[in-house]
Each structure stands twice: as C-alpha cells, then as structure tokens.
Design an enzyme around this catalytic site. Structure first.
Site, PDB file in Angstrom:
ATOM      1  N   SER A   1       5.302  -2.596   0.379  1.00 34.93           N
ATOM      2  CA  SER A   1       4.537  -1.402   0.053  1.00 34.93           C
ATOM      3  C   SER A   1       4.074  -1.481  -1.409  1.00 34.93           C
ATOM      4  O   SER A   1       3.489  -2.492  -1.801  1.00 34.93           O
ATOM      5  CB  SER A   1       5.396  -0.159   0.337  1.00 34.93           C
ATOM      6  OG  SER A   1       4.630   1.012   0.278  1.00 34.93           O
TER       7      SER A   1
ATOM      8  N   ASP B   1       0.077  -0.124  11.129  1.00 35.19           N
ATOM      9  CA  ASP B   1       0.492   0.334   9.806  1.00 35.19           C
ATOM     10  C   ASP B   1      -0.762   0.749   9.038  1.00 35.19           C
ATOM     11  O   ASP B   1      -1.686  -0.048   8.873  1.00 35.19           O
ATOM     12  CB  ASP B   1       1.237  -0.782   9.072  1.00 35.19           C
ATOM     13  CG  ASP B   1       1.835  -0.334   7.751  1.00 35.19           C
ATOM     14  OD1 ASP B   1       1.578   0.814   7.327  1.00 35.19           O
ATOM     15  OD2 ASP B   1       2.565  -1.131   7.131  1.00 35.19           O
TER      16      ASP B   1
ATOM     17  N   HIS C   1       5.543   1.307   9.045  1.00 34.38           N
ATOM     18  CA  HIS C   1       5.476   0.826   7.663  1.00 34.38           C
ATOM     19  C   HIS C   1       6.845   0.410   7.127  1.00 34.38           C
ATOM     20  O   HIS C   1       6.936  -0.231   6.089  1.00 34.38           O
ATOM     21  CB  HIS C   1       4.886   1.932   6.777  1.00 34.38           C
ATOM     22  CG  HIS C   1       4.628   1.531   5.364  1.00 34.38           C
ATOM     23  ND1 HIS C   1       3.739   0.525   5.019  1.00 34.38           N
ATOM     24  CD2 HIS C   1       5.160   1.982   4.194  1.00 34.38           C
ATOM     25  CE1 HIS C   1       3.722   0.387   3.696  1.00 34.38           C
ATOM     26  NE2 HIS C   1       4.574   1.256   3.173  1.00 34.38           N
TER      27      HIS C   1
END
Length: 419
Positions: free
Chosen positions: A244, A311, A348
């Site tokens: 991320s 995602d 995610h």
C-alpha cells in the site's frame, strides 16, 4: 483451535529450491520475462518471503492510540521477525528501525492530511505536544550467514510499513505533485511525484521526540550505505519492499538508492553496483510519466508489482505504473475465501495477497495451494475465510493489547523497556 500470535507460520522453504543459484534472475535481471505466466515456483516462494518481511512492519506496530507508546514498535530489533511470524527469521538480522514524521500544516493538501491520518497514530495528548506525529515506519535488515546459504547472496532489505487506518480521500481531491529531483540526484528535472508520499519520506523528525533530526529517507540511506560497505567483498543485493503506501515509500527509496549510488561501496567507487529490486504489493501510483521514465533509466534498478484483481488501490484510472513488471493475481478464485463484491478492504489486505500468491494459478486455472501456507493467516486482521474454516476474525492480538499485570495486581500498559 485458534492460532496465537506466536504460532509458527508455514511458508515455502527457501533453501529447498534453486533460489540461491537463480537469485539474479528472480531479482529481475531479465525483467522477470518468462517467470510470471505461469508463476515460477522459486519466484512464488521469494515473493511470499518478502511479503512476510513487509507484513512484519504491520505486525510489530503499536497502533493503539490509548497507549503511551502508540506509534512505536512493540518488539526490539532482535525479536521482531520471529515474533511477527516470519517463516525464516534466522535468515535476516534487523539492524535499524526507521521513524517517519507527519506534520499538520495550514494550507496542507487534502491528500497529505488523509495520508497523515491513515499512516500515523497519535499518543494521548500531552502538554506542549506539537502538531506532528513521529511513528515507527519500518526497518532495515541484512541476511545472516544462514540466510546467505539459502539466498545465494548477502541481501539487504528495507521494509516499509503501510497504512494502519483506511485511507479516505475527499471525493473532489486533487493530487498535488512535487519535483522528484531530491530522490533522483538532481537529474530529470521534469519528473514529479505525489507530494504527500514525498513528505512522509523526507520530513525531518522534530527534536521534541528525542531522536536525531533526520528523515526516514536519511535513516534508510545511511543504514543501506553502512551495510553495503560492510559486505563489499561479498555478492550483495538490495531489496526494498512494502504494501500500500509502504509500497509507494519503497518505490521512492529504491530509486533514491540507485540514483545516488548507495548500492556501491564508498571505498570502492569503481565496483559494479549491486542490483536494487523493489517488491511492491498493492501500490498506489507514485509519480508521473517523467518519473516512470526516470525510474526505468537506472540499469541496476528493477521493480515487480503484485496486484490483486478487484483491489481498488490504485484505481483503474491511475495508470502510471513505474514497475518493470506486474504480476496479476486474483484472490476471488480462492475456494477458502468469502469475497463479497464490496469487500475492498480484504482485497487490499496484505495477508490476502500472500494467500493469493500461495495458490493462484492464473486465468482459467483452479486455485491450488501449492505452498503450505496456513489459511488462518488470512484472518489475522480481516474476516475473509468461509465458515467452513473456524478461524476467528481479526485474531492477531499482541499480549493482551499491550497490557501487563503489575506487582500490586493492577493492569497497566507495557513500558516496552526492551523494545
């Protein structure tokens, strides 16, 4: 029986394959051509291993804002990898913890405010506290002698932590960009990167935090240089990883190392630069097309981006992909997971990514767990497993949420004196 925080975690045995003899290829020397479809078994094992190192940056983080030690690492350098469940903690020694700072300023962009709230936690208010947050953001580790045997070289790893809260941008947010000259050694004057991510990477830590007034960038580069110099007589590699926003920081850090020559020993400037590889999971886009061109211009630099179908990080319209290659996985194919159409958070989740790497066989093929990786790990910080697998949701809870019973029978927060 529910797994515990210190339970052993199954993952591929790196030493059993041919990673040691193929490490240059697996690190991207040929840009991963022929290794992604189908996914090469050794590359699969290697990616899961780096994903676990990135996961350790989450698992060791104290995100409890009620704790007086919020924002720190709950483990010390010697115990972090084993306590976080890394499959082979004996392969690496953590040599440096990294801290980063976010400062709230008037006129700050909505993106920067959103990043600060999602990536950093604040301690309970104290008199005189400035409008800044300084948190543990990752670590540097170097392969042990045992790790060298399994990996084929002395690997230097920089692992960056991602967000600990949901990153929410206002609907009308406009991303601000800044010159990337600082991380590109002054070259490529037209290259730009997102200002919010660059600020986290380059902001100096304030003196009231009683630590050196250096940025996360400076801390990481100094430690990488130290390790490259220490092992200048050996085969070395530098691997930067994150998930991320941690992947965005890893991207900046990787190009920074290559652009400024931190992959060459200071005492031997004529030595061939060691390879720098970024292993990225679910990365938002970092910069513009000029930054993408700049990233691709460094011969010793490669990046592999693992992306999960569905995602939304990055959104589909963010198509400035700097990575040398992209590996697509689809965890919706897993028969173990109960993936709801709107479950963006689970898609995610890093452990969900590692589950996908362990079993996804590509388009048109059945999901098969070819890596003996415990499916319970998916529920560490999620509620993704089907009811057929009686594993509690969000079961990763460290030491009674950092509470310890004192000598007079009162429960108080752990002082983390050994951390």
């Amino acid at each position: 029986m529910a797994p515990t925080a210190n339970a052993p975690m199954s993952s591929p045995e790196l030493g059993e394959g041919s990673i040691a003899s193929r490490w240059e290829q697996l690190q991207g020397s040929c840009s991963w051509e022929g290794l992604l479809e189908p996914l090469d078994a050794d590359l699969r094992a290697s990616l899961i291993a780096y994903g676990e190192l990135a996961e350790a940056a989450y698992d060791g983080f104290n995100s409890d804002e009620n704790s007086p030690h919020a924002g720190s690492c709950v483990y010390n350098q010697a115990s972090l990898l084993a306590a976080s469940g890394v499959s082979h903690p004996e392969y690496y020694t953590v040599t440096k913890f990294l801290k980063a700072t976010w400062v709230s300023r008037l006129g700050q962009s909505p993106e920067s405010r959103s990043i600060g709230k999602a990536l950093f936690v604040q301690q309970p208010e104290k008199p005189g506290r400035s409008e800044s947050r300084t948190n543990w953001i990752g670590y540097v580790a170097v392969a042990t002698d045992e790790g060298v045997k399994a990996l084929g070289r002395r690997d230097i790893v920089v692992a960056w932590r991602g967000t600990v809260k949901i990153l929410e941008y206002p609907n009308d947010v406009e991303f601000r960009y800044m010159s990337a000259a600082q991380v590109l050694a002054g070259n490529f004057s037209d290259a730009q990167v997102r200002s919010g991510v660059l600020a986290v990477y380059t902001t100096n830590n304030p003196p009231e935090n009683h630590i050196l007034m250096t940025s996360a960038r400076d801390q990481a580069l100094k430690e990488v240089r130290k390790q490259v110099e220490a092992y200048k007589d050996e085969k070395t590699s530098i691997t930067v990883t994150g998930h991320s926003l941690g992947a965005s920081l890893a991207t900046l850090n990787a190009v920074d190392i290559a652009a400024h020559g931190f992959n060459v020993p200071c005492s031997r400037p004529e030595q061939t630069p060691c390879p720098v590889t970024a292993i990225l999971f679910a990365s938002p886009h970092v910069g513009d097309d000029n930054f993408k061109s700049a990233f691709a211009s460094f011969p010793a630099l490669r990046a592999l981006h693992v992306r999960n179908a569905g995602d939304k990080v990055p959104p589909e319209d963010e198509n400035t992909e700097v990575a040398t290659a992209v590996l697509h996985i689809d965890t919706d194919r897993s028969p173990y997971l109960n993936m709801r159409p709107d479950d963006d958070i689970t898609r995610h989740n890093l452990e969900c990514y590692l589950h996908g790497l362990a079993g996804d066989q590509g388009d048109g093929k059945d999901f098969e767990m070819v890596v003996d990786r415990d499916v319970a790990l998916v529920n560490k910080s999620a509620d993704a497993l089907k009811d057929d697998y009686p594993v509690p949701a969000n079961w990763w809870v460290i030491n009674h949420k950092h509470k310890v019973k004192g000598v007079v029978g009162r429960w108080t927060f752990d002082s983390f004196k050994n951390a």
